[in-house]
Enzyme design. Sequence first.
Site, PDB file in Angstrom:
ATOM      1  N   HIS A  72       1.136  -1.544   0.142  1.00  0.00           N
ATOM      2  CA  HIS A  72       0.331  -0.204   0.025  1.00  0.00           C
ATOM      3  C   HIS A  72       0.317   1.312   0.262  1.00  0.00           C
ATOM      4  CE1 HIS A  72      -3.898  -1.597   1.667  1.00  0.00           C
ATOM      5  NE2 HIS A  72      -2.854  -2.726   0.745  1.00  0.00           N
ATOM      6  N   TYR A 200      -8.364   5.981   8.205  1.00  0.00           N
ATOM      7  CA  TYR A 200      -9.205   5.723   9.748  1.00  0.00           C
ATOM      8  C   TYR A 200      -9.948   6.938   9.178  1.00  0.00           C
ATOM      9  CZ  TYR A 200      -4.397   3.498  10.273  1.00  0.00           C
ATOM     10  OH  TYR A 200      -3.269   2.689  10.483  1.00  0.00           O
ATOM     11  N   PRO A 292      -2.928   0.675  19.703  1.00  0.00           N
ATOM     12  CA  PRO A 292      -2.841  -0.201  17.890  1.00  0.00           C
ATOM     13  C   PRO A 292      -2.809   1.243  16.846  1.00  0.00           C
ATOM     14  CG  PRO A 292      -4.661  -0.477  18.620  1.00  0.00           C
ATOM     15  CD  PRO A 292      -3.965  -0.153  19.411  1.00  0.00           C
ATOM     16  N   LYS A 296       2.538   0.336  15.458  1.00  0.00           N
ATOM     17  CA  LYS A 296       3.791   0.012  15.357  1.00  0.00           C
ATOM     18  C   LYS A 296       4.343  -1.636  16.184  1.00  0.00           C
ATOM     19  CE  LYS A 296       5.211   2.788  13.299  1.00  0.00           C
ATOM     20  NZ  LYS A 296       4.678   2.812  11.680  1.00  0.00           N
ATOM     21  N   TYR A 384       5.052   6.598  10.571  1.00  0.00           N
ATOM     22  CA  TYR A 384       3.976   5.965   9.721  1.00  0.00           C
ATOM     23  C   TYR A 384       4.340   4.344   9.490  1.00  0.00           C
ATOM     24  CZ  TYR A 384      -0.484   3.191   8.647  1.00  0.00           C
ATOM     25  OH  TYR A 384      -1.166   2.595   8.994  1.00  0.00           O
TER      26      TYR A 384
HETATM   27  P1  RFL Z   1       2.929 -12.033  22.015  1.00  0.00           P
HETATM   28  O1  RFL Z   1       2.887 -11.685  20.112  1.00  0.00           O
HETATM   29  O2  RFL Z   1       2.065 -11.306  22.499  1.00  0.00           O
HETATM   30  O3  RFL Z   1       3.501 -12.876  22.186  1.00  0.00           O
HETATM   31  C1  RFL Z   1       4.392 -13.366  23.275  1.00  0.00           C
HETATM   32  C2  RFL Z   1       4.301 -15.092  23.682  1.00  0.00           C
HETATM   33  O4  RFL Z   1       4.207 -15.109  24.597  1.00  0.00           O
HETATM   34  C3  RFL Z   1       3.819 -16.359  25.076  1.00  0.00           C
HETATM   35  N1  RFL Z   1       3.964 -16.175  26.259  1.00  0.00           N
HETATM   36  C4  RFL Z   1       4.652 -17.613  27.094  1.00  0.00           C
HETATM   37  N2  RFL Z   1       4.663 -18.556  27.174  1.00  0.00           N
HETATM   38  C5  RFL Z   1       5.803 -19.415  27.832  1.00  0.00           C
HETATM   39  N3  RFL Z   1       5.686 -19.304  29.222  1.00  0.00           N
HETATM   40  C6  RFL Z   1       5.172 -17.732  29.526  1.00  0.00           C
HETATM   41  N4  RFL Z   1       4.780 -18.004  30.514  1.00  0.00           N
HETATM   42  C7  RFL Z   1       3.996 -17.263  28.391  1.00  0.00           C
HETATM   43  N5  RFL Z   1       3.906 -15.913  28.816  1.00  0.00           N
HETATM   44  C8  RFL Z   1       3.490 -15.279  27.874  1.00  0.00           C
HETATM   45  C9  RFL Z   1       2.486 -15.884  24.606  1.00  0.00           C
HETATM   46  O5  RFL Z   1       1.605 -17.302  24.570  1.00  0.00           O
HETATM   47  C10 RFL Z   1       2.438 -15.618  23.032  1.00  0.00           C
HETATM   48  O6  RFL Z   1       2.808 -16.744  21.850  1.00  0.00           O
HETATM   49  O7  RFL Z   1       4.375 -10.741  21.839  1.00  0.00           O
HETATM   50  P2  RFL Z   1       5.146 -10.097  20.705  1.00  0.00           P
HETATM   51  O8  RFL Z   1       6.379 -10.994  20.092  1.00  0.00           O
HETATM   52  O9  RFL Z   1       6.360  -9.094  21.336  1.00  0.00           O
HETATM   53  O10 RFL Z   1       4.585 -10.073  19.740  1.00  0.00           O
HETATM   54  C11 RFL Z   1       4.344  -7.987  20.124  1.00  0.00           C
HETATM   55  C12 RFL Z   1       2.788  -7.847  18.674  1.00  0.00           C
HETATM   56  O11 RFL Z   1       2.552  -9.091  18.800  1.00  0.00           O
HETATM   57  C13 RFL Z   1       2.203  -6.962  18.934  1.00  0.00           C
HETATM   58  O12 RFL Z   1       2.514  -5.658  19.078  1.00  0.00           O
HETATM   59  C14 RFL Z   1       0.783  -6.918  17.518  1.00  0.00           C
HETATM   60  O13 RFL Z   1      -0.016  -7.610  17.553  1.00  0.00           O
HETATM   61  C15 RFL Z   1       0.505  -5.671  17.686  1.00  0.00           C
HETATM   62  N6  RFL Z   1      -0.454  -4.764  16.606  1.00  0.00           N
HETATM   63  C16 RFL Z   1       0.397  -4.245  15.578  1.00  0.00           C
HETATM   64  N7  RFL Z   1       1.779  -3.842  15.471  1.00  0.00           N
HETATM   65  C17 RFL Z   1       2.406  -3.309  14.242  1.00  0.00           C
HETATM   66  O14 RFL Z   1       2.998  -3.529  13.893  1.00  0.00           O
HETATM   67  N8  RFL Z   1       1.427  -3.241  13.202  1.00  0.00           N
HETATM   68  C18 RFL Z   1      -0.259  -4.048  13.415  1.00  0.00           C
HETATM   69  O15 RFL Z   1      -1.024  -3.223  12.214  1.00  0.00           O
HETATM   70  C19 RFL Z   1      -0.952  -4.251  14.518  1.00  0.00           C
HETATM   71  N9  RFL Z   1      -2.082  -4.004  14.824  1.00  0.00           N
HETATM   72  C20 RFL Z   1      -1.586  -5.242  16.757  1.00  0.00           C
HETATM   73  C21 RFL Z   1      -2.768  -4.589  15.889  1.00  0.00           C
HETATM   74  C22 RFL Z   1      -2.090  -5.832  17.685  1.00  0.00           C
HETATM   75  C23 RFL Z   1      -3.429  -5.622  18.380  1.00  0.00           C
HETATM   76  N10 RFL Z   1      -4.207  -6.504  19.240  1.00  0.00           N
HETATM   77  C24 RFL Z   1      -4.574  -7.715  19.587  1.00  0.00           C
HETATM   78  C25 RFL Z   1      -3.591  -5.834  20.143  1.00  0.00           C
HETATM   79  C26 RFL Z   1      -3.620  -4.992  15.896  1.00  0.00           C
HETATM   80  C27 RFL Z   1      -4.666  -5.035  16.909  1.00  0.00           C
HETATM   81  C28 RFL Z   1      -6.079  -5.655  17.062  1.00  0.00           C
HETATM   82  C1  PHB Z   2      -4.901  -4.321  10.478  1.00  0.00           C
HETATM   83  O1  PHB Z   2      -4.603  -4.118   9.617  1.00  0.00           O
HETATM   84  O2  PHB Z   2      -4.986  -5.438  12.026  1.00  0.00           O
HETATM   85  C2  PHB Z   2      -4.741  -3.144  11.781  1.00  0.00           C
HETATM   86  C3  PHB Z   2      -4.009  -2.042  10.067  1.00  0.00           C
HETATM   87  C4  PHB Z   2      -3.867  -0.485  11.458  1.00  0.00           C
HETATM   88  C5  PHB Z   2      -4.057  -0.695  12.643  1.00  0.00           C
HETATM   89  C6  PHB Z   2      -3.884  -1.380  13.124  1.00  0.00           C
HETATM   90  C7  PHB Z   2      -4.239  -2.735  12.867  1.00  0.00           C
HETATM   91  O3  PHB Z   2      -3.296   1.168  12.859  1.00  0.00           O
END
Ligand code: RFL
Ligand code: PHB
Length: 392
Positions: A72, A200, A292, A296, A384
């Site tokens: 994109h 957005y 979110p 980032k 971004y």
């Molecule tokens: P995670 O992904 O939470 O993984 C942590 C892992 O550790 C395990 N764990 C354990 N394992 C063993 N023993 C224990 N005691 C443990 N406790 C926990 C868990 O089961 C899990 O598998 O952390 P990590 O690796 O630091 O990754 C971070 C990302 O997942 C997170 O920052 C992103 O999802 C955030 N995020 C976004 N980030 C982006 O860069 N671009 C995006 O578009 C974006 N969109 C989002 C998002 C997060 C969202 N939510 C649901 C919070 C959109 C959403 C809706």
């Molecule tokens: C997504 O596609 O899940 C998404 C995109 C942009 C954001 C957060 C989540 O800022």
Amino acid sequence: MRTSVGIIGAGPAGLLLAQLLQRQGVDSVVLEARGRAEIESTVRAGVLEPGTVELLTEAGAGERLQSQGQTHRGIELAFGGSRHRIDLYALTGRAITVYAQHELLKDLIAARLEAGGGLVFDSPVTALESFDGGGPARVHYRDAGGERVLECDFIVGCDGFHGIARQALGEREPPWQRQYPFAWFGILAASPPSASELIYACHERGFALLSTRSPTLQRLYFQCAPDDSVDAWPDARIWDELQARVPAVDGQSLRQGEILQKNIIAMRSFVARSLRRGRLFLAGDAAHIVPPTGAKGLNLAAADVRLLASALAAYFRDGGETALLDYSRRALRRVWRAEHFSWWMTGLLHAFPDASPFMRQMQRAELDYLSSSPAAATVLAENYVGMGWDWG
Ligand code: RFL
Ligand code: PHB
């Protein structure tokens, strides 16, 4: 079991770290509390910065991402009944990639298993020990066979916001944090993208975001109350709310379809005071959380482990500790930039329950500035698509 680096958590941070270490000749074991099927199906992030895509490709997990990820070159801001494009590519020379986090996790898991690296599912870590003194550090975990111990030179907590590594680090001062007075309601819908780029939307009823996952799947979000419940939102109410918040353009309104998943996502900003104690390090969501709105979180996790992998590799190559000592400072510089950007985007686009009429006008003035001035739009675009590697 004995290894050089014991990694807690098979999220993006832990799995990418293991891959990057392996490429630099350092062995590690990843311990994950959940099962593989659950990890490979949990819907989360979507937007990847170009730097993250490069890093994943270097780590041997870029093939499907390159062929199936959607490039994109812009995003849209919707407010006051119309839509305004921010041309990321014209302003920065870079574009983002939309690719589902759980697809990326499938790729990283496959790469890890193919390379024969240590990765253990269904094995929650229960305690960390001896990372502060001499001798091997000890990671206690539990699997189907009972209690076990992994001995290692270093431990890296990649166990997310609710993990145990941050507690084990035992911070003396409280973390930096902020709770927002709203949450996001997220849905996955079986319908083709309503627009070719992410939208957005800032509306008096609240924020909304249209994203995609594939030519047949949309990922949509809208602002809801922090104590809202999924049960209060039958499908028809969700579509009405989204249609009300996102303006139609050229007669096209939102494309509806079967709602396959619904969830509510808390909005917070959080930064741990330190990312290291002795031979225990934190990376990714274990160390910091962003709302979110700036997309980032995963990108920051990737940037953290890029630094940490090369610092650990330098240590195992020649015993040098300089890069390890510098990890917290360098990682936190990028983290604070992303914290600021995510906080700012959140303020720019959401309806704050306590906002005065004057503050709503301020928000509108800023949106107008961003959509009319290339200088203002460049600030958004640069953040971004992600700051370069020289930023920490
Ligand atoms: P995670 O992904 O939470 O993984 C942590 C892992 O550790 C395990 N764990 C354990 N394992 C063993 N023993 C224990 N005691 C443990 N406790 C926990 C868990 O089961 C899990 O598998 O952390 P990590 O690796 O630091 O990754 C971070 C990302 O997942 C997170 O920052 C992103 O999802 C955030 N995020 C976004 N980030 C982006 O860069 N671009 C995006 O578009 C974006 N969109 C989002 C998002 C997060 C969202 N939510 C649901 C919070 C959109 C959403 C809706
Ligand atoms: C997504 O596609 O899940 C998404 C995109 C942009 C954001 C957060 C989540 O800022």
